[in-house]
Design a protein around this motif. Structure first.
Motif, PDB file in Angstrom:
ATOM      1  N   GLY A  74      11.908  -2.577  37.080  1.00  0.00           N
ATOM      2  CA  GLY A  74      11.154  -3.359  37.943  1.00  0.00           C
ATOM      3  C   GLY A  74       9.763  -3.977  37.064  1.00  0.00           C
ATOM      4  N   CYS A  75       9.550  -3.370  35.832  1.00  0.00           N
ATOM      5  CA  CYS A  75       8.717  -3.982  34.956  1.00  0.00           C
ATOM      6  C   CYS A  75       8.975  -5.311  34.463  1.00  0.00           C
ATOM      7  N   HIS A  76       8.021  -6.324  34.502  1.00  0.00           N
ATOM      8  CA  HIS A  76       8.193  -7.545  33.816  1.00  0.00           C
ATOM      9  C   HIS A  76       7.868  -7.392  32.307  1.00  0.00           C
ATOM     10  N   VAL A  77       8.971  -8.227  31.494  1.00  0.00           N
ATOM     11  CA  VAL A  77       9.213  -7.806  30.170  1.00  0.00           C
ATOM     12  C   VAL A  77       7.522  -8.159  29.534  1.00  0.00           C
ATOM     13  N   GLN A  78       6.789  -8.806  29.948  1.00  0.00           N
ATOM     14  CA  GLN A  78       5.371  -8.944  29.195  1.00  0.00           C
ATOM     15  C   GLN A  78       4.400  -7.886  29.284  1.00  0.00           C
ATOM     16  N   ARG A  79       4.734  -6.855  30.100  1.00  0.00           N
ATOM     17  CA  ARG A  79       4.152  -5.534  30.112  1.00  0.00           C
ATOM     18  C   ARG A  79       2.764  -5.882  30.547  1.00  0.00           C
ATOM     19  N   SER A  80       2.353  -6.645  31.326  1.00  0.00           N
ATOM     20  CA  SER A  80       1.085  -6.826  31.754  1.00  0.00           C
ATOM     21  C   SER A  80       0.808  -6.561  33.079  1.00  0.00           C
ATOM     22  N   MET A 104       9.869  -5.092  41.502  1.00  0.00           N
ATOM     23  CA  MET A 104       8.648  -5.298  41.166  1.00  0.00           C
ATOM     24  C   MET A 104       7.627  -4.870  42.048  1.00  0.00           C
ATOM     25  N   SER A 105       7.525  -4.654  43.239  1.00  0.00           N
ATOM     26  CA  SER A 105       6.554  -4.370  44.220  1.00  0.00           C
ATOM     27  C   SER A 105       6.093  -2.806  43.730  1.00  0.00           C
ATOM     28  N   PRO A 106       7.172  -1.856  43.728  1.00  0.00           N
ATOM     29  CA  PRO A 106       6.638  -0.698  43.553  1.00  0.00           C
ATOM     30  C   PRO A 106       5.896  -0.385  41.929  1.00  0.00           C
ATOM     31  N   VAL A 107       6.057  -1.261  41.128  1.00  0.00           N
ATOM     32  CA  VAL A 107       5.670  -1.121  39.816  1.00  0.00           C
ATOM     33  C   VAL A 107       4.121  -1.595  39.894  1.00  0.00           C
ATOM     34  N   LEU A 108       4.010  -2.651  40.600  1.00  0.00           N
ATOM     35  CA  LEU A 108       2.594  -3.267  40.742  1.00  0.00           C
ATOM     36  C   LEU A 108       1.570  -2.371  41.460  1.00  0.00           C
ATOM     37  N   ARG A 109       2.232  -1.873  42.385  1.00  0.00           N
ATOM     38  CA  ARG A 109       1.479  -0.576  43.397  1.00  0.00           C
ATOM     39  C   ARG A 109       1.204   0.494  42.110  1.00  0.00           C
ATOM     40  N   ALA A 110       1.920   0.986  41.402  1.00  0.00           N
ATOM     41  CA  ALA A 110       1.675   2.218  40.578  1.00  0.00           C
ATOM     42  C   ALA A 110       0.615   1.914  39.407  1.00  0.00           C
ATOM     43  N   LEU A 111       0.640   0.294  39.207  1.00  0.00           N
ATOM     44  CA  LEU A 111      -0.494  -0.182  37.888  1.00  0.00           C
ATOM     45  C   LEU A 111      -1.930  -0.392  38.606  1.00  0.00           C
ATOM     46  N   ARG A 112      -2.002  -0.102  39.794  1.00  0.00           N
ATOM     47  CA  ARG A 112      -3.321  -0.003  40.298  1.00  0.00           C
ATOM     48  C   ARG A 112      -4.263   1.370  40.441  1.00  0.00           C
ATOM     49  N   HIS A 113      -5.570   1.080  40.386  1.00  0.00           N
ATOM     50  CA  HIS A 113      -6.389   2.150  40.323  1.00  0.00           C
ATOM     51  C   HIS A 113      -6.809   2.662  41.657  1.00  0.00           C
ATOM     52  N   GLY A 114      -7.478   3.640  42.005  1.00  0.00           N
ATOM     53  CA  GLY A 114      -7.858   4.075  43.362  1.00  0.00           C
ATOM     54  C   GLY A 114      -8.670   2.798  43.945  1.00  0.00           C
ATOM     55  N   ASP A 115      -9.395   1.912  43.397  1.00  0.00           N
ATOM     56  CA  ASP A 115     -10.195   0.872  43.861  1.00  0.00           C
ATOM     57  C   ASP A 115      -9.327  -0.211  44.399  1.00  0.00           C
ATOM     58  N   GLY A 116      -8.147  -0.093  44.120  1.00  0.00           N
ATOM     59  CA  GLY A 116      -7.076  -1.166  44.593  1.00  0.00           C
ATOM     60  C   GLY A 116      -6.939  -2.313  43.627  1.00  0.00           C
ATOM     61  N   ARG A 117      -7.761  -2.364  42.410  1.00  0.00           N
ATOM     62  CA  ARG A 117      -7.419  -3.315  41.348  1.00  0.00           C
ATOM     63  C   ARG A 117      -6.460  -2.839  40.382  1.00  0.00           C
ATOM     64  N   LEU A 118      -6.261  -3.842  39.283  1.00  0.00           N
ATOM     65  CA  LEU A 118      -5.295  -3.699  38.428  1.00  0.00           C
ATOM     66  C   LEU A 118      -5.671  -2.853  37.190  1.00  0.00           C
ATOM     67  N   ALA A 119      -4.893  -2.009  36.376  1.00  0.00           N
ATOM     68  CA  ALA A 119      -5.365  -1.352  35.183  1.00  0.00           C
ATOM     69  C   ALA A 119      -5.404  -2.517  33.984  1.00  0.00           C
ATOM     70  N   LEU A 120      -6.096  -2.511  33.179  1.00  0.00           N
ATOM     71  CA  LEU A 120      -6.495  -3.279  32.129  1.00  0.00           C
ATOM     72  C   LEU A 120      -5.647  -3.182  30.811  1.00  0.00           C
ATOM     73  N   PHE A 121      -4.256  -3.524  30.929  1.00  0.00           N
ATOM     74  CA  PHE A 121      -3.404  -3.447  29.735  1.00  0.00           C
ATOM     75  C   PHE A 121      -2.826  -4.771  29.557  1.00  0.00           C
ATOM     76  N   ASN A 122      -2.835  -5.227  28.139  1.00  0.00           N
ATOM     77  CA  ASN A 122      -2.256  -6.160  27.606  1.00  0.00           C
ATOM     78  C   ASN A 122      -2.598  -7.574  28.474  1.00  0.00           C
ATOM     79  N   GLY A 123      -3.927  -7.661  28.412  1.00  0.00           N
ATOM     80  CA  GLY A 123      -4.697  -9.009  28.674  1.00  0.00           C
ATOM     81  C   GLY A 123      -4.571  -9.259  30.078  1.00  0.00           C
ATOM     82  N   SER A 124      -4.655  -7.933  30.894  1.00  0.00           N
ATOM     83  CA  SER A 124      -5.145  -8.062  32.463  1.00  0.00           C
ATOM     84  C   SER A 124      -6.559  -8.294  33.021  1.00  0.00           C
TER      85      SER A 124
END
Length: 623
Positions: free
Chosen positions: A214-220, A256-276
């Motif tokens: 479910g990860c997008h290939v750009q890994r962001s 893809m949806s479970p991956v997006l949930r997994a890449l969030r911190h407890g504040d509900g926002r996204l982790a900062l990997f690869n230009g996010s």
């Protein structure tokens, strides 16, 4: 390739002929008008009413006759011609906003661009979907002549997309082209070729972009969100027209949806990997609600290379994958094996994020802008030259990245490594992480093996809301994490506190970082034997050794920390992330309650390999 380009050029030429666009087959209005799903920004809309548009840190006056203004940066122009900003005018909701939207669309219809942007299928697809998604707002009440011109142009734009699909590049923006083609098919079902072409190529596009996990290939994480948003819009269009959703599209949404949930911190926002960017909690929640009805969080992401460990209220997110493949790496960072750590809703250790200007974006792609080990002031991947509007991809990169995970009695161990420093320095880096004690104990062991002793620095960038001070004895760094004290200690290097930057939404915020420096001959650990260490004063401006960054002078106001040879006035903005100061000594370690798994034995005593070890721990003071 030549034959494909010739065929595409022929189809594109036919698509742009006015005689074809004006045939009687143009409907008077969209058969299915699917309302744009996403909320706009009324503040941005109010500025648009006044003729000002802002995007990615750039604000320019727009209006009739300004569509090809040479002063607009390319990214700004792409956003301008995509018309996604119509949702901001809709959010204002006044007659003035409606008339401004109609005036701008009408002027574009009278003066469509003639530059190479006509070949950017992502911009064309976004524009077509935006016009149809806001048809009821700016066009439904317009006069017949305006609506006829609009529908004729929509048909021409649909034919343009049909000529350009499948696109030559296959990053997430290609999905915008498919969305636009589908919007044309839904609005004008009489032209069945639009839907046929969409269905013919969408399966292959999704198989290229979405991995099995479910990860997008750009890994962001941000691109995960953007791609998911495009797919959610496609499904809404198909459902509105009562057309069956292709299996590949439904499966991509579910994965893809479970991956997006997994890449969030407890504040509900996204982790900062690869230009996010960290993003808006409301938008992330809305995209997820439009994508799936379940609230599943991905437990494993082996294809994407991300690791998520949650123990108690603590969350550890690790980038343990290879950089994205060539063609998908235009926004990729040299952040292999970096991690972010948060406690409940408070981020503690972070990556620096990404900037709005080309200088900041380039600088924050370097390894020094991540929470990881930087060897010999160099990044683990070399980023190729790019332009202000077209970032360079990755040239030299790790050939191998390994990741093993173990768990027992609620505690987790990670054993990670990459060989990104083998080619330039003959060295490898192994990172071993431990998270246990109900999430109150995070520890690591960093091992550098090579042909000679190396200089390196460990960086732990801190969130701006985390307080930093030394304890009364000057033996530990004490962090204030949401009102709770956490203590950091390390053995094997010189510990200090330096300046850094944090860019969750592109604008730099000043913050601090903990650094652990190791230099050959300064008593650092070798062959697993720890050396002496003591306190390094925070904020001192001498002896700094920030990671070297290519790319000229940085933005005004960036810290001018020591950057090693060739630094100073030519230092890029990453001088802030690489630290503006360092101290003279390290920080003494104290014994840990729970030992890390036993380290492997040193390399054979051939005299050709060295082994340097740094151990560190971050623990809650009351645990």
């Amino acid at each position: 390739m030549v034959l494909r380009r010739w065929s595409q050029d022929a189809r594109l030429s036919l698509a742009r002929l006015p005689s074809l666009a004006g045939l009687g087959r143009v409907p008077p209005a969209p058969v299915h008008a699917v309302r744009d799903l996403w909320p706009g920004d009324p503040l941005a809309g109010s500025q648009l009413v006044k003729g000002m548009l802002s995007f990615a840190g750039v604000t320019r006056r727009i209006g009739p006759g300004r569509w090809e203004d040479g002063s607009y940066p390319e990214r700004f122009r792409s956003y301008l011609h995509g018309f996604a900003w119509l949702r901001d005018l809709r959010a204002v909701g006044t007659d003035a906003a409606r008339l401004q939207a109609r005036t701008l669309v009408n002027d574009w219809l009278a003066h469509p661009p003639t530059d190479p942007m006509v070949r950017d299928c992502a911009v064309t697809g976004t524009r077509l979907a935006s016009w149809l998604g806001h048809y009821d707002f700016f066009a439904a009440s317009a006069d017949d002549a305006f609506r006829q011109r609009l529908m004729q142009r929509l048909l021409a734009e649909g034919r343009t997309l049909a000529a350009l699909v499948p696109p030559e590049s296959h990053d997430w923006r290609a999905l915008a082209a498919f969305k636009g083609l589908l919007a044309a098919a839904i609005a004008m079902p009489e032209h069945s070729g639009f839907l046929a072409r969409f269905l013919r190529y969408i399966d292959g596009e999704l198989s290229r972009q979405v991995a099995q996990d479910g990860c997008h290939v750009q890994r962001s994480p941000e691109i995960q969100l953007l791609a998911l948003r495009e797919l959610a819009e496609m499904r809404a269009m198909l459902q509105a027209a009562q057309i069956g959703v292709p299996d590949s599209l439904a499966l991509a949404l579910d994965r893809m949806s479970p991956v997006l949930r997994a890449l969030r911190h407890g504040d509900g926002r996204l982790a900062l990997f690869n230009g996010s960017h960290a993003g808006s909690v409301a938008m992330i929640e809305m995209v997820l609600s439009q994508s799936t009805r379940t609230r599943v969080v991905a437990g494993a992401m082996p294809d994407g290379g991300f690791i998520r460990l949650q123990v108690g209220r603590s969350l550890l997110l690790v980038d343990a994958g290879l950089p994205p493949a060539p063609g998908f790496d235009g926004e990729a960072h040299a952040g292999t094996l970096s991690f972010e750590f948060s406690v409940a809703r408070q981020r503690v250790i972070v990556n620096c994020g990404t900037g709005e200007t080309p200088e900041w974006r380039r600088a924050l792609r370097e390894s020094a802008a991540h929470s990881l080990l930087v060897l010999e002031e160099s990044s683990s991947s070399d980023i190729g030259p790019g332009t202000a509007d077209s970032p360079g991809g990755i040239r030299r990169r790790p050939a191998h990245v390994t990741a093993e995970q173990m768990a027992q009695d609620g505690a987790h161990w990670l054993d990670l490594s990459h060989d990104g420093y083998h080619a330039p320095f003959g060295a490898s880096w192994r990172r071993r992480l431990y998270l246990g004690d109900g999430g109150a104990d995070l520890r690591g062991e960093e091992i550098v093996e090579g042909e000679r002793l190396q200089s390196f620095v460990l960086r732990f960038h801190l969130h701006p809301q985390v307080g930093v001070e030394w304890d009364a004895d000057g033996q530990m760094v004490v962090l204030d994490v949401g009102g709770q004290p956490w203590r950091f200690r390390a053995d094997g290097g010189e510990v200090g506190v330096e300046e850094s930057v944090y860019c969750p939404e592109g604008t730099p915020e000043w913050t601090r970082q903990i650094v652990v420096r190791v230099r050959p001959g300064d008593g650092a650990a070798e062959d697993g034997v720890s050396g002496e260490s003591g306190r390094a004063d925070a904020g001192r401006g001498d002896a700094g050794q920030g990671a070297a960054v290519q790319g000229g002078a940085g933005p005004e106001g960036a810290p001018g920390g020591a950057m090693g040879d060739g630094a100073g006035k030519d230092a890029a903005p990453a001088s802030a992330a690489a630290g503006g100061a360092s101290g003279d000594a390290g920080l003494a370690t104290q014994g840990a309650r729970t030992a890390l798994p036993p380290a492997p034995p040193p390399a054979p005593a051939s005299g050709e390999r060295t082994r340097q070890v740094v151990r560190w721990a971050l623990g809650r003071a009351d645990a």
